[in-house]
Scaffold this motif. Structure first.
Motif, PDB file in Angstrom:
ATOM      1  N   LEU A 177       0.819  -1.205   0.000  1.00  0.00           N
ATOM      2  CA  LEU A 177       0.000   0.000   0.000  1.00  0.00           C
ATOM      3  C   LEU A 177       0.857   1.261   0.000  1.00  0.00           C
ATOM      4  N   THR A 178       1.832   1.322   0.910  1.00  0.00           N
ATOM      5  CA  THR A 178       2.644   2.532   0.992  1.00  0.00           C
ATOM      6  C   THR A 178       3.610   2.650  -0.178  1.00  0.00           C
ATOM      7  N   GLY A 179       3.942   1.522  -0.811  1.00  0.00           N
ATOM      8  CA  GLY A 179       4.811   1.572  -1.985  1.00  0.00           C
ATOM      9  C   GLY A 179       4.110   2.177  -3.185  1.00  0.00           C
ATOM     10  N   GLU A 182      -1.727   4.564  -4.822  1.00  0.00           N
ATOM     11  CA  GLU A 182      -2.788   4.755  -5.806  1.00  0.00           C
ATOM     12  C   GLU A 182      -3.180   3.456  -6.506  1.00  0.00           C
ATOM     13  N   ARG A 183      -2.562   2.350  -6.099  1.00  0.00           N
ATOM     14  CA  ARG A 183      -2.889   1.069  -6.719  1.00  0.00           C
ATOM     15  C   ARG A 183      -4.269   0.592  -6.281  1.00  0.00           C
ATOM     16  N   SER A 184      -4.823  -0.329  -7.042  1.00  0.00           N
ATOM     17  CA  SER A 184      -6.127  -0.889  -6.735  1.00  0.00           C
ATOM     18  C   SER A 184      -5.962  -2.298  -6.169  1.00  0.00           C
ATOM     19  N   PHE A 185      -6.706  -2.611  -5.136  1.00  0.00           N
ATOM     20  CA  PHE A 185      -6.724  -3.945  -4.549  1.00  0.00           C
ATOM     21  C   PHE A 185      -8.095  -4.578  -4.793  1.00  0.00           C
ATOM     22  N   THR A 186      -8.124  -5.881  -5.023  1.00  0.00           N
ATOM     23  CA  THR A 186      -9.381  -6.618  -5.078  1.00  0.00           C
ATOM     24  C   THR A 186      -9.663  -7.213  -3.701  1.00  0.00           C
ATOM     25  N   PRO A 187     -10.920  -7.519  -3.401  1.00  0.00           N
ATOM     26  CA  PRO A 187     -11.225  -8.169  -2.121  1.00  0.00           C
ATOM     27  C   PRO A 187     -10.440  -9.470  -1.946  1.00  0.00           C
ATOM     28  N   ALA A 252     -10.246   5.754  -6.867  1.00  0.00           N
ATOM     29  CA  ALA A 252      -9.807   6.899  -6.077  1.00  0.00           C
ATOM     30  C   ALA A 252     -10.636   8.152  -6.313  1.00  0.00           C
ATOM     31  N   GLU A 253     -11.688   8.066  -7.140  1.00  0.00           N
ATOM     32  CA  GLU A 253     -12.486   9.251  -7.415  1.00  0.00           C
ATOM     33  C   GLU A 253     -13.066   9.819  -6.119  1.00  0.00           C
ATOM     34  N   PHE A 254     -13.126  11.154  -6.090  1.00  0.00           N
ATOM     35  CA  PHE A 254     -13.502  11.847  -4.857  1.00  0.00           C
ATOM     36  C   PHE A 254     -14.324  13.068  -5.261  1.00  0.00           C
ATOM     37  N   PRO A 255     -15.655  13.016  -5.114  1.00  0.00           N
ATOM     38  CA  PRO A 255     -16.497  14.125  -5.553  1.00  0.00           C
ATOM     39  C   PRO A 255     -16.083  15.466  -4.947  1.00  0.00           C
ATOM     40  N   TRP A 277      -5.258   8.934  -2.577  1.00  0.00           N
ATOM     41  CA  TRP A 277      -4.919   7.525  -2.388  1.00  0.00           C
ATOM     42  C   TRP A 277      -6.160   6.689  -2.687  1.00  0.00           C
ATOM     43  N   ASN A 278      -5.947   5.528  -3.255  1.00  0.00           N
ATOM     44  CA  ASN A 278      -7.054   4.653  -3.642  1.00  0.00           C
ATOM     45  C   ASN A 278      -7.579   3.902  -2.414  1.00  0.00           C
ATOM     46  N   PRO A 279      -8.856   4.088  -2.051  1.00  0.00           N
ATOM     47  CA  PRO A 279      -9.386   3.422  -0.860  1.00  0.00           C
ATOM     48  C   PRO A 279      -9.868   1.998  -1.097  1.00  0.00           C
ATOM     49  N   SER A 280      -9.567   1.443  -2.272  1.00  0.00           N
ATOM     50  CA  SER A 280     -10.023   0.078  -2.563  1.00  0.00           C
ATOM     51  C   SER A 280      -9.480  -0.917  -1.559  1.00  0.00           C
TER      52      SER A 280
END
Length: 407
Positions: A177-179, A182-187, A252-255, A277-280
């Motif tokens: 995550l810290t590396g 902005e990456r995406s994680f799957t469940p 990571a979209e943020f209205p 940061w991507n909250p996925s």
């Protein structure tokens, strides 16, 4: 980053139970007057224990929020208090963007971290009411490959008693995550970090706040409903609750408009802007976004169970001791701290607290743009305690600080 419960339980990443702070600024239904008399004197006897939110009380709240803000170095915070017949206190303090100096305002969108859990578990409970799942079903009925999956029930996942390892406490996850925040994680990737560890205890034996539990419940909702988790929550929780600005982002979209968020949950421990940061990585446990008006509505909806049958809400509110936290219990995706019912949230850059006190029908919401702890304490918890010491001294919202690691 995805969850801590005493300020979002422990873990490299947090998204959990935390309380929210206030800051320095203005904007609200009540104006604090410099010469106002003490709020303590002005606040006394109310049959339900909640004072009228007079200018004097507002002045004392302003001072308390500013003190916490200064002590914990919080850039900005939004706070709202209300109770029927007692008025409102709505304030924004500090800055939403340290670079531009733009002020924090009550209308900003904010990441809400582990408050997402309240939406995920409500979605599950809606399916319970529809007869599509049972709280005492084993999770293995819906998700394959879960350690002890034939024994861990959906109820134990929702009340944080599964014994599964918290993926956000895995060193490999933290490095990933810290590396690349902005990456995406799957469940499935998140669960893989958890399942590489042995279970911590037998199902039901103990309480341990754990993001793994809620990610699994998200998959159960998808399996039982045939919808994506985001769509099911939107259609069966957010819209029926009348929420207008609460979203489950795909990435990571943020209205806009939104506050910038600041964290030290970084590879080098230095403070960084985590806004994009991507909250996925939090998914069902911590990815959602909301705003102050929606959370004020959600506080009462959640605590009173208007989206659920009375029988299901009664099960939800059967909290049991949450580890070593005094006067604190955790139920089905919900906590009770000294009578305040709700949840907190924390993830890199943001913390939140949304709670409801049934005795006074009082609502408190705190939203801030940092998750950096102060002497082991979540700033949101510091705000919650400072505020409730003034308005509900018989129901003080307290979450203990956690010892900081030696350096």
């Amino acid at each position: 980053m995805t969850t801590r419960w005493r300020g979002v339980m422990a873990g490299a990443a947090a998204v959990g139970l935390v309380v929210v702070p206030l800051g320095a600024g203005s904007a609200g239904a009540l104006d604090a007057r410099p010469g106002a008399s003490s709020a303590v004197a002005a606040a006394t006897p109310a049959a339900d224990g909640f004072p009228k939110l007079t200018p004097a009380v507002a002045a004392e709240l302003d001072a308390a929020v500013r003190e916490v803000m200064t002590r914990a170095r919080v850039p900005g915070v939004i706070v709202a208090l209300s109770a029927p017949g007692k008025g409102e206190y709505v304030r924004a303090f500090g800055v939403a963007d340290k670079a531009s100096g733009a002020p924090m305002t009550p209308g900003l969108n904010m990441r809400i971290g582990s408050e997402t859990k309240t939406f995920t578990v409500t979605a599950l409970l809606r399916l319970v009411d529809e007869g599509k799942v049972g709280l005492d079903d084993p999770v293995g009925k819906y998700v394959a490959g879960v350690p002890n999956g034939d024994r861990i029930t959906l109820r134990e996942l929702a009340d944080m008693r599964s014994g599964l390892f918290n993926y956000s406490a895995d060193e490999g996850f933290f490095k990933a995550l810290t590396g690349d925040p902005e990456r995406s994680f799957t469940p499935q990737q998140l669960l893989a970090y958890a399942f590489r560890h042995p279970v911590n205890f037998a199902p039901g034996a103990e309480f341990e706040y754990c993001n793994t539990n809620t990610v699994l419940l998200g998959l159960v909702v998808e399996k039982a409903s045939g919808s994506t988790l985001a769509d099911y929550i939107t259609d069966h929780v957010v819209k029926p609750a009348g929420l207008k600005h609460t979203v489950f982002p795909a990435g990571a979209e943020f209205p806009a408009p939104h506050a910038h968020g600041y964290t030290n949950q970084t590879a080098d421990g230095k403070t960084a802007d985590a806004t994009d940061w991507n909250p996925s990585w939090g998914w069902a446990a911590g990815a959602m976004i909301s705003d102050l008006p929606d959370l004020r509505t959600w506080a009462k909806t959640l605590a009173t169970g208007t989206l659920l049958t009375p029988a299901t809400q009664a099960q939800r509110l059967k909290v049991s001791a949450a580890g070593d936290l005094p006067d604190t219990g955790y139920g089905l995706g919900i906590f009770n701290v000294e009578g305040w019912i709700g949840h907190n949230g924390s993830l890199p850059g943001y913390q939140s607290l949304t709670v409801y006190l049934p005795q006074s029908q009082a609502t408190m919401v705190v939203l801030l743009n940092t998750d950096i702890a102060h002497e082991g304490a979540e700033p949101s918890a510091l705000f919650g305690e400072a505020i409730t010491k003034i308005v509900t001294p018989q129901h003080v919202f307290r979450l203990p600080a956690q010892p900081e690691p030696a350096t």
